[in-house]
Design a protein around this motif. Structure first.
Motif, PDB file in Angstrom:
ATOM      1  N   ARG A 142      22.360   4.214  41.803  1.00 33.26           N
ATOM      2  CA  ARG A 142      23.593   4.005  42.585  1.00 33.26           C
ATOM      3  C   ARG A 142      24.644   3.285  41.741  1.00 33.26           C
ATOM      4  O   ARG A 142      25.825   3.622  41.771  1.00 33.26           O
ATOM      5  CB  ARG A 142      23.311   3.203  43.860  1.00 33.26           C
ATOM      6  CG  ARG A 142      22.772   4.044  44.998  1.00 33.26           C
ATOM      7  CD  ARG A 142      22.815   3.301  46.330  1.00 33.26           C
ATOM      8  NE  ARG A 142      22.160   2.002  46.321  1.00 33.26           N
ATOM      9  CZ  ARG A 142      20.866   1.805  46.523  1.00 33.26           C
ATOM     10  NH1 ARG A 142      20.067   2.819  46.769  1.00 33.26           N
ATOM     11  NH2 ARG A 142      20.368   0.592  46.492  1.00 33.26           N
ATOM     12  N   ASP A 145      25.951   5.841  39.062  1.00 31.16           N
ATOM     13  CA  ASP A 145      26.767   6.874  39.711  1.00 31.16           C
ATOM     14  C   ASP A 145      28.074   6.285  40.225  1.00 31.16           C
ATOM     15  O   ASP A 145      29.133   6.890  40.090  1.00 31.16           O
ATOM     16  CB  ASP A 145      26.003   7.534  40.858  1.00 31.16           C
ATOM     17  CG  ASP A 145      24.850   8.406  40.362  1.00 31.16           C
ATOM     18  OD1 ASP A 145      24.813   8.732  39.159  1.00 31.16           O
ATOM     19  OD2 ASP A 145      23.977   8.747  41.190  1.00 31.16           O
ATOM     20  N   GLY A 146      28.005   5.093  40.806  1.00 30.23           N
ATOM     21  CA  GLY A 146      29.201   4.438  41.331  1.00 30.23           C
ATOM     22  C   GLY A 146      30.201   4.113  40.240  1.00 30.23           C
ATOM     23  O   GLY A 146      31.414   4.295  40.415  1.00 30.23           O
ATOM     24  N   VAL A 148      30.615   5.670  37.385  1.00 26.55           N
ATOM     25  CA  VAL A 148      31.224   6.930  36.928  1.00 26.55           C
ATOM     26  C   VAL A 148      32.232   7.425  37.962  1.00 26.55           C
ATOM     27  O   VAL A 148      33.347   7.817  37.617  1.00 26.55           O
ATOM     28  CB  VAL A 148      30.140   7.990  36.634  1.00 26.55           C
ATOM     29  CG1 VAL A 148      30.762   9.355  36.380  1.00 26.55           C
ATOM     30  CG2 VAL A 148      29.285   7.556  35.445  1.00 26.55           C
ATOM     31  N   GLU A 149      31.852   7.372  39.235  1.00 29.67           N
ATOM     32  CA  GLU A 149      32.758   7.845  40.301  1.00 29.67           C
ATOM     33  C   GLU A 149      34.027   7.008  40.366  1.00 29.67           C
ATOM     34  O   GLU A 149      35.122   7.548  40.508  1.00 29.67           O
ATOM     35  CB  GLU A 149      32.047   7.812  41.655  1.00 29.67           C
ATOM     36  CG  GLU A 149      31.013   8.899  41.803  1.00 29.67           C
ATOM     37  CD  GLU A 149      30.141   8.720  43.036  1.00 29.67           C
ATOM     38  OE1 GLU A 149      30.495   7.900  43.932  1.00 29.67           O
ATOM     39  OE2 GLU A 149      29.097   9.388  43.106  1.00 29.67           O
ATOM     40  N   ARG A 150      33.898   5.686  40.244  1.00 31.46           N
ATOM     41  CA  ARG A 150      35.079   4.817  40.282  1.00 31.46           C
ATOM     42  C   ARG A 150      36.018   5.130  39.126  1.00 31.46           C
ATOM     43  O   ARG A 150      37.227   5.136  39.279  1.00 31.46           O
ATOM     44  CB  ARG A 150      34.675   3.344  40.265  1.00 31.46           C
ATOM     45  CG  ARG A 150      34.214   2.853  41.629  1.00 31.46           C
ATOM     46  CD  ARG A 150      33.975   1.357  41.640  1.00 31.46           C
ATOM     47  NE  ARG A 150      32.852   0.943  40.822  1.00 31.46           N
ATOM     48  CZ  ARG A 150      31.571   1.076  41.161  1.00 31.46           C
ATOM     49  NH1 ARG A 150      31.239   1.611  42.305  1.00 31.46           N
ATOM     50  NH2 ARG A 150      30.610   0.653  40.358  1.00 31.46           N
ATOM     51  N   ARG A 151      35.464   5.409  37.957  1.00 35.50           N
ATOM     52  CA  ARG A 151      36.283   5.741  36.801  1.00 35.50           C
ATOM     53  C   ARG A 151      36.998   7.077  37.030  1.00 35.50           C
ATOM     54  O   ARG A 151      38.167   7.213  36.711  1.00 35.50           O
ATOM     55  CB  ARG A 151      35.412   5.800  35.546  1.00 35.50           C
ATOM     56  CG  ARG A 151      36.150   6.138  34.276  1.00 35.50           C
ATOM     57  CD  ARG A 151      37.217   5.114  33.883  1.00 35.50           C
ATOM     58  NE  ARG A 151      36.701   3.809  33.581  1.00 35.50           N
ATOM     59  CZ  ARG A 151      36.415   3.363  32.372  1.00 35.50           C
ATOM     60  NH1 ARG A 151      36.637   4.116  31.338  1.00 35.50           N
ATOM     61  NH2 ARG A 151      35.931   2.155  32.215  1.00 35.50           N
ATOM     62  N   GLU A 152      36.291   8.044  37.614  1.00 41.02           N
ATOM     63  CA  GLU A 152      36.901   9.352  37.879  1.00 41.02           C
ATOM     64  C   GLU A 152      38.014   9.259  38.898  1.00 41.02           C
ATOM     65  O   GLU A 152      39.065   9.859  38.744  1.00 41.02           O
ATOM     66  CB  GLU A 152      35.827  10.353  38.327  1.00 41.02           C
ATOM     67  CG  GLU A 152      34.899  10.759  37.191  1.00 41.02           C
ATOM     68  CD  GLU A 152      33.709  11.579  37.641  1.00 41.02           C
ATOM     69  OE1 GLU A 152      33.503  11.743  38.863  1.00 41.02           O
ATOM     70  OE2 GLU A 152      32.969  12.058  36.755  1.00 41.02           O
ATOM     71  N   VAL A 153      37.804   8.464  39.956  1.00 38.39           N
ATOM     72  CA  VAL A 153      38.825   8.276  40.976  1.00 38.39           C
ATOM     73  C   VAL A 153      40.027   7.560  40.374  1.00 38.39           C
ATOM     74  O   VAL A 153      41.177   7.922  40.619  1.00 38.39           O
ATOM     75  CB  VAL A 153      38.270   7.484  42.197  1.00 38.39           C
ATOM     76  CG1 VAL A 153      39.369   7.034  43.118  1.00 38.39           C
ATOM     77  CG2 VAL A 153      37.255   8.344  42.937  1.00 38.39           C
ATOM     78  N   GLU A 156      42.252   9.822  38.418  1.00 34.03           N
ATOM     79  CA  GLU A 156      43.041  10.761  39.227  1.00 34.03           C
ATOM     80  C   GLU A 156      44.306  10.111  39.756  1.00 34.03           C
ATOM     81  O   GLU A 156      45.282  10.781  40.046  1.00 34.03           O
ATOM     82  CB  GLU A 156      42.209  11.272  40.417  1.00 34.03           C
ATOM     83  CG  GLU A 156      41.072  12.173  39.981  1.00 34.03           C
ATOM     84  CD  GLU A 156      40.134  12.516  41.128  1.00 34.03           C
ATOM     85  OE1 GLU A 156      40.422  12.149  42.279  1.00 34.03           O
ATOM     86  OE2 GLU A 156      39.111  13.167  40.859  1.00 34.03           O
TER      87      GLU A 156
END
Length: 157
Positions: A142, A145-146, A148-153, A156
């Protein structure tokens, strides 16, 4: 007496020519780390972790290396921990950095995230290094994954 090498350190894994990772070295193994050309030691374990060395800073600095301690709670890794780690790695970019914790579990995830998020390396290749050491539990999956997701968001926006 048989000579010990750096590869004898618990879960040692050389990630690149400038990054090596492992579990907790013994006091004597810091000589091997210095002899291998590492200039910086980053410790992600807590001061009271299994096999922690109360004199680790002195052992490292006494061998001419830089010591950085970023204690990461096993059950609760944080974004602040990761940011401090990224800052340390960026500060010593291009120098040989040895990163350790108790068993190279925390470290494997932090280094994987550094490789992917800071260096732009391939996610699958970075995960392969993690899986050479362990299969992360839910807390660490978690967390990774979190991050990586925060960096992707963030990218954007």
């Amino acid at each position: 007496m048989e000579t010990m090498g750096i590869e004898d350190i618990c879960n040692y894994l050389e990630i690149s020519s400038t990054i090596g990772t492992a579990g907790q070295p013994t006091a004597d193994q810091f000589a091997e780390i210095a002899a291998a050309g590492y200039e910086v030691v980053v410790n992600l374990a807590l001061s009271d972790s299994t096999n922690a060395l109360s004199q680790e800073r002195e052992l490292v600095e006494g061998r001419g290396m830089i010591y950085i301690h970023i204690p990461v709670v096993w059950e609760d890794p944080s974004e602040a921990d990761l940011a401090a780690f990224f800052a340390a790695m960026d500060r010593y970019s291009g120098r040989r950095v040895f990163v350790h914790c108790v068993l190279n579990y925390r470290v494997s995830i932090f280094v994987m995230l550094y490789r992917v998020l800071q260096l732009g390396q391939d996610v699958e290749a970075a995960w392969q290094s993690v899986r050479q050491i362990w299969e992360p539990n839910d807390i660490w999956l978690r967390f990774a994954d979190g991050a990586v997701e925060r960096r992707e968001v963030g990218a954007e926006n």
